[in-house]
Design a protein around this motif. Structure first.
Motif, short mmCIF file in Angstrom:
data_model
loop_
_atom_site.label_atom_id
_atom_site.label_comp_id
_atom_site.label_asym_id
_atom_site.label_seq_id
_atom_site.Cartn_x
_atom_site.Cartn_y
_atom_site.Cartn_z
N TYR A 175 0.85 -1.19 0.00
CA TYR A 175 0.00 0.00 0.00
C TYR A 175 0.89 1.24 0.00
O TYR A 175 2.06 1.17 0.35
N GLY A 176 0.32 2.38 -0.43
CA GLY A 176 1.13 3.60 -0.46
C GLY A 176 0.25 4.80 -0.71
O GLY A 176 -0.86 4.89 -0.17
N LYS A 177 0.74 5.69 -1.57
CA LYS A 177 0.06 6.95 -1.85
C LYS A 177 -0.26 6.98 -3.35
O LYS A 177 0.56 6.57 -4.17
N LEU A 178 -1.44 7.49 -3.70
CA LEU A 178 -1.84 7.45 -5.10
C LEU A 178 -1.19 8.54 -5.95
O LEU A 178 -1.04 9.68 -5.50
N VAL A 179 -0.80 8.15 -7.16
CA VAL A 179 -0.31 9.10 -8.16
C VAL A 179 -0.95 8.74 -9.50
O VAL A 179 -1.51 7.66 -9.65
N ASN A 180 -0.88 9.65 -10.46
CA ASN A 180 -1.45 9.41 -11.80
C ASN A 180 -2.90 8.94 -11.73
O ASN A 180 -3.34 8.15 -12.55
N SER A 181 -3.62 9.40 -10.70
CA SER A 181 -4.98 8.91 -10.51
C SER A 181 -5.98 10.05 -10.41
O SER A 181 -7.01 9.94 -9.74
N GLY A 182 -5.66 11.16 -11.08
CA GLY A 182 -6.60 12.27 -11.16
C GLY A 182 -6.98 12.80 -9.80
O GLY A 182 -6.13 13.08 -8.96
N GLU A 183 -8.28 12.86 -9.57
CA GLU A 183 -8.77 13.46 -8.33
C GLU A 183 -8.34 12.69 -7.08
O GLU A 183 -8.47 13.18 -5.97
N PHE A 184 -7.87 11.44 -7.25
CA PHE A 184 -7.50 10.64 -6.09
C PHE A 184 -6.03 10.78 -5.72
O PHE A 184 -5.57 10.21 -4.73
N ASP A 185 -5.27 11.55 -6.50
CA ASP A 185 -3.84 11.71 -6.24
C ASP A 185 -3.60 12.20 -4.82
O ASP A 185 -4.31 13.07 -4.32
N GLY A 186 -2.58 11.65 -4.21
CA GLY A 186 -2.19 12.07 -2.87
C GLY A 186 -2.87 11.30 -1.76
O GLY A 186 -2.44 11.35 -0.61
N MET A 187 -3.95 10.62 -2.08
CA MET A 187 -4.64 9.85 -1.02
C MET A 187 -3.81 8.62 -0.66
O MET A 187 -3.13 8.04 -1.49
N ALA A 188 -3.93 8.23 0.63
CA ALA A 188 -3.35 6.96 1.03
C ALA A 188 -4.24 5.84 0.49
O ALA A 188 -5.43 6.04 0.26
N SER A 189 -3.65 4.64 0.30
CA SER A 189 -4.40 3.53 -0.27
C SER A 189 -5.73 3.28 0.43
O SER A 189 -6.76 3.09 -0.22
N ALA A 190 -5.71 3.31 1.76
CA ALA A 190 -6.92 2.98 2.51
C ALA A 190 -8.03 3.98 2.21
O ALA A 190 -9.19 3.61 2.03
N ARG A 191 -7.65 5.27 2.13
CA ARG A 191 -8.66 6.28 1.86
C ARG A 191 -9.14 6.18 0.42
O ARG A 191 -10.33 6.33 0.12
N ALA A 192 -8.20 5.92 -0.48
CA ALA A 192 -8.55 5.80 -1.89
C ALA A 192 -9.49 4.62 -2.12
O ALA A 192 -10.37 4.67 -2.98
N PHE A 193 -9.29 3.53 -1.34
CA PHE A 193 -10.17 2.36 -1.41
C PHE A 193 -11.62 2.84 -1.28
O PHE A 193 -12.49 2.55 -2.13
N ALA A 194 -11.87 3.60 -0.21
CA ALA A 194 -13.23 4.06 0.07
C ALA A 194 -13.70 5.06 -0.98
O ALA A 194 -14.83 4.98 -1.48
N ALA A 195 -12.83 5.98 -1.35
CA ALA A 195 -13.23 7.05 -2.28
C ALA A 195 -13.57 6.48 -3.66
O ALA A 195 -14.57 6.86 -4.29
N ILE A 196 -12.76 5.54 -4.11
CA ILE A 196 -13.00 4.95 -5.43
C ILE A 196 -14.25 4.07 -5.40
O ILE A 196 -15.06 4.08 -6.33
N ALA A 197 -14.43 3.34 -4.29
CA ALA A 197 -15.64 2.54 -4.16
C ALA A 197 -16.88 3.42 -4.23
O ALA A 197 -17.86 3.09 -4.91
N GLU A 198 -16.82 4.57 -3.56
CA GLU A 198 -17.96 5.49 -3.58
C GLU A 198 -18.21 6.04 -4.98
O GLU A 198 -19.34 6.14 -5.44
N ALA A 199 -17.11 6.42 -5.66
CA ALA A 199 -17.25 6.95 -7.01
C ALA A 199 -17.90 5.93 -7.93
O ALA A 199 -18.76 6.28 -8.76
#
Length: 822
Positions: free
Chosen positions: A383-407
């Motif tokens: 796990y790490g930090k998101l890059v090249n992922s548009g609006e999700f850039d900078g999120m930690a994996s755990a937070r991105a998990f939830a954010a992408i699931a919601e999207a």
RNA sequence: GCCCGGGUGGCGAAACUGGUAGACGCGCCAGACUCAAAAUCUGGUUCUGGAGACAGAGUGUCGGUUCGACUCCGACCCCGGGCACCA
């Protein structure tokens, strides 16, 4: 009893006494707490082997210890009597399986009696008794009516030698667990039990099974295999949608890597793969190759990862970009949806595949810390930090998990999902010697369960084998029936149940073996759950999981009011011979009968308990048996010599000499230690040691007067009582020789006399810089200063302290003094 | 690859909460009894040195924490078991 010790005579006479007194027949009672003690019932293979001896001796030790502790104990025994070996014997020797099985049971029951197990034989049954499997059929129909049973045509593991379907778990390294030949894959209609409906509960309740070994719970957790993820739909691209519009559904545990998807991979059996095969000969050839490979069933694990591109593309659910679809041999049709999204930057398998076929690798996660990350060398899978992922850039994996699931949820293209590795339980077997599946196939009505009043569907016992195939399939009198619904000619199901079905509820049936309407009655709620279950580690996953499943099924059918069947579990290590698991082929060294005749049951039982702690595997050797036979004889002679010296007065601790007091302390220490070893630690090897030590102490004690002899008598009685769960015959004989009229199995475990444990003097170890340099004997209540000066006065200690400076003195009361010098 | 166990004398093992490593047993050695053997009893038995008292080393390897480590921590080696293209 002035005769020399003859184990065979003693054992037979004691066993007759138990039988006459019906000591081990248990009844429901409110007077004492119940204790249900169960060892996994055996398959009646012919004769007991040393693995059986270990298992049932351990069970019996637990049984007898709890009797002494005042519990109302029930220890039953029965026979897991259906199964392949009976059929193999029938095919080989022409003996009908029923007769072969009954003969084996009779012989093995005799061996168990000779070993002196305290079993309630009034509850005995075999799973091939119609009175038993009647209720299994009845319950199966209840489950069918509840929707927990279904029939499905599915790929199965086909054993070409045994001509039968194997469960996944019966396939070991791609080969049949009994035949040892590579299994093939075939499509067949099968009966399934919906164990996956209970996956969540089967997993969660493991956390509450405090009496189970952690290792077994872990094995079950891995087997059930829960994963948290997101189900994602990739819409089929507009150009391809015309061919059939369903989106490509995948499951991922890493939605945080969604923007790194560069291709999709589907199984060869996936509908999209079939669709692509119609259009492309290359894809068709590859799909074909995969099928053949699976039929050949080599080492799937070492198989080279291969695939072919299709001309199909899907749309990325967030960006709409086109993504190519590949057919790949590493995707399993049976798990998830048979398709995966591939993220080569962050999954090693996807990475290898992408490198091989020149597919782009895109980084979307970067290390949060300073871990190395070189996507040219390997995928970055942490796990790490998101890059090249548009609006999700900078999120930690755990937070991105939830954010992408919601999207995804917002777009209707995804939803969070829990997945389990566990599959439904296929219970059909194309075998004869098993419980008939109570179903009828009617051309007009389809599947029709056998009506309740027609149960049980009896398994014919007079059969002849022609080859390996089940005789039921050619036995018209068995399969030709009229449909219970429309009366037309119909065909009875000729498959039988997996024998794990029978072993999944036998423990409950022991509580009420004659229950008639229906399979269990209120006695099951008195005795279950099993308080202590003992058995081999080889059953850590399947049998125990299926039994837990059945317990919940019976609970939900209103027959049982607890959630779990086995409160405490003891998993035995294996008994090995020449580094292999003990089996019939082990020869005489593995034959308990020879040892029984030579040394007697007590010596065999003691040697087995003494060899190693229960959960440890060990190599069996006969050498220890003679030593334990010797010990039984020593104990016998010691009691005889003591009795020959005449009567003793009532024990009066105040009158004891030092030697008498020391012996008395040893007696009560033994009692205390053995109680803990039996009840909490389950280390019966150390109980044997403790009894040896106490016996040695008695031998060494020279009584100063008759009061000391009373302490000797007490020591002998404690030794005999503590030893009795392990060696019940010789101890019973000695118990009555020592003047006890009631049977030893009815005795009460005595309370430890705390005053006997008190010591007036203690021996302290004196260390200098952590090394033992001497011992000092001091009054037990000595103060620290006195102890220190006594330590420093010790002659040998002085030598090491002389000329140095004492920096520190550490005193551990009652144990040691460490003098730190420099 | 991942998840569990485990590694202690010639052998099976013990040491449970960080406090005398090897209890208990097997085997072996010596002695007693015996014409002799078996059985039984007594003593010895981790290794090295020493007649002995005793000393040095020692619980898979290397390092650490501690007055003190089989036991706790870190890295590694070996053995056993379970799971494994699980997305």
């Amino acid at each position: 009893m002035n005769a020399p010790y003859d184990p065979r005579t003693v054992e037979q006479s004691v066993q007759q006494t138990w039988d006459a007194a019906r000591c081990f027949e248990a009844g429901e009672s409110a007077a004492a707490e119940k204790f249900y003690c169960l060892a996994m019932f055996p398959y009646p293979s012919g004769q007991l082997h040393m693995g059986h001896v270990r298992c049932y001796t351990l069970g019996d030790v637990i049984n007898r210890y709890h009797r002494l502790k005042g519990y109302n104990v029930m220890q039953p025994m029965g026979w897991d009597a259906f199964g392949l070996p009976a059929e193999n014997a029938a095919i080989k020797n022409g003996i009908p399986p029923a007769r072969w099985t009954r003969d084996n049971i009779a012989y093995m029951r005799g061996q168990m009696r000779e070993l002196g197990f305290g079993i309630d034989w009034s509850r005995e049954f075999a799973t091939c008794d119609p009175e038993y499997y009647h209720w299994e059929q009845w319950f199966f129909i209840k489950l069918y009516e509840k929707g927990l049973v279904y029939r499905k045509s599915s790929m199965v593991n086909w054993d070409p030698v045994d001509q039968t379907v194997l469960a996944n778990e019966q396939v070991v390294d791609g080969c049949g667990w009994r035949s040892g030949v590579p299994v093939e894959r075939r499509e067949m209609p099968q009966w399934f039990l919906k164990i996956t409906d209970y996956a969540e509960e089967l997993l969660d309740e493991l956390d509450r099974l405090d009496g189970w070994p952690e290792s077994v719970k872990n094995m079950q957790r891995n087997w059930i295999g829960r994963s948290e993820g997101v189900e994602i739909d990739f819409p089929v691209s507009a150009a391809d949608a015309a061919a059939g519009g369903d989106p490509l559904r995948v499951y991922t545990t890493r939605p945080d890597t969604l923007l790194g998807v560069t291709y999709m991979a589907v199984a060869a059996e996936h509908p999209l793969a079939r669709q692509a095969a119609e259009r492309s000969p290359e894809v068709a050839a590859f799909v074909d190759k995969c099928r053949n490979m699976q039929t050949a069933e080599a080492e799937i694990a070492t198989l080279e990862k291969e695939g072919v591109p299709t001309s199909l593309t899907v749309e990325h659910p967030l960006t709409g970009e086109p993504i190519p679809v590949w057919v790949a041999n590493f995707v399993l049709m049976e798990y998830g949806s048979g398709a995966v999204m591939a993220v080569p930057g962050h999954d090693q398998r996807d990475w290898e595949f992408a490198r091989k076929y020149g597919i782009p690798i895109k980084q979307v996660i970067e290390p949060a810390g300073d871990e190395p990350c070189d996507l040219d060398a390997a995928a970055f899978t942490d796990y790490g930090k998101l890059v090249n992922s548009g609006e999700f850039d900078g999120m930690a994996s755990a937070r991105a998990f939830a954010a992408i699931a919601e999207a995804l949820e917002a777009k209707g293209l995804g939803r969070r999902r829990t997945n389990f590795r566990l599959r439904d339980w296929g219970v059909s077997r194309q075998r004869y010697w098993g419980c008939p599946i109570p179903m009828i196939h009617c051309d007009a009505c389809g599947i029709v369960p056998v009506p309740e009043q027609d149960l049980p569907v009896l398994l014919p016992t007079e059969v002849t084998f022609e080859g390996v195939r089940s005789p039921l399939t050619t036995m018209e009198s068995f399969y030709r029936v009229n449909c219970p619904q429309c009366g037309a000619a119909a065909r009875r199901e000729t498959d039988t149940f997996d024998t794990f079905m029978e072993s999944s509820w036998y423990y409950a049936r022991f509580a009420c073996p004659d229950a008639n309407q229906p399979m269990l009655d209120e006695r099951a709620n008195y005795w279950t759950p099993v308080d202590h279950y003992v058995g081999g580690i080889e059953h850590a996953i399947l049998h125990l999981l299926y039994a837990r499943f059945f317990h919940k099924l019976m609970r939900d059918a209103g027959m049982i009011n607890s959630d779990e069947p086995f409160t405490r579990l003891l998993m035995l290590g294996m008994v090995l011979k020449d580094g292999r698991k003990m089996s019939k082929s082990s020869g005489d060294a593995g034959n308990p009968q020879v040892l029984l005749e030579k040394y007697g049951a007590d010596a065999v039982r003691t040697a087995m308990m003494f060899a190693a702690p229960p959960d440890q595997s060990f190599e069996w050797s006969e050498a220890g048996v003679e030593g334990q036979a010797r010990f039984c004889r020593r104990l016998w002679n010691l009691v005889q010599d003591h009795l020959a010296a005449g009567d003793v007065p009532a024990l009066n601790p105040a009158e004891l000499s030092d030697a008498g007091r020391d012996l008395r302390r040893k007696s009560h220490e033994t009692l205390q230690r053995a109680d803990d070893d039996y009840g909490r630690r389950l280390t019966f090897n150390t109980v044997v040691s403790a009894v040896h030590e106490l016996t040695n102490a008695v031998s060494r004690t020279e009584p100063a007067h008759e009061h000391d002899r009373a302490a000797v008598r007490e020591a002998l009685k404690i030794a005999v009582l503590v030893f009795s769960p392990i060696a019940p015959h010789v101890t019973q004989e000695l118990w009555s020789a020592l003047g006890e009229r009631a049977l030893l199995v009815e005795a009460q475990w005595p309370a430890v006399d705390e005053s006997a444990l008190v010591q007036d003097t203690v021996e302290l170890v004196v260390q200098v810089n952590g090394k033992v340099r001497g011992h000092v004997s001091l009054p037990a209540d000595v103060d620290e200063d006195t102890a220190r000066s006594a330590a420093l006065e010790n002659e040998n200690v002085e030598r090491f302290v002389a000329g140095k400076t004492v920096r520190k003195v550490i005193a551990v009361p009652g144990k040691l003094i460490n003098i730190v010098v420099s």
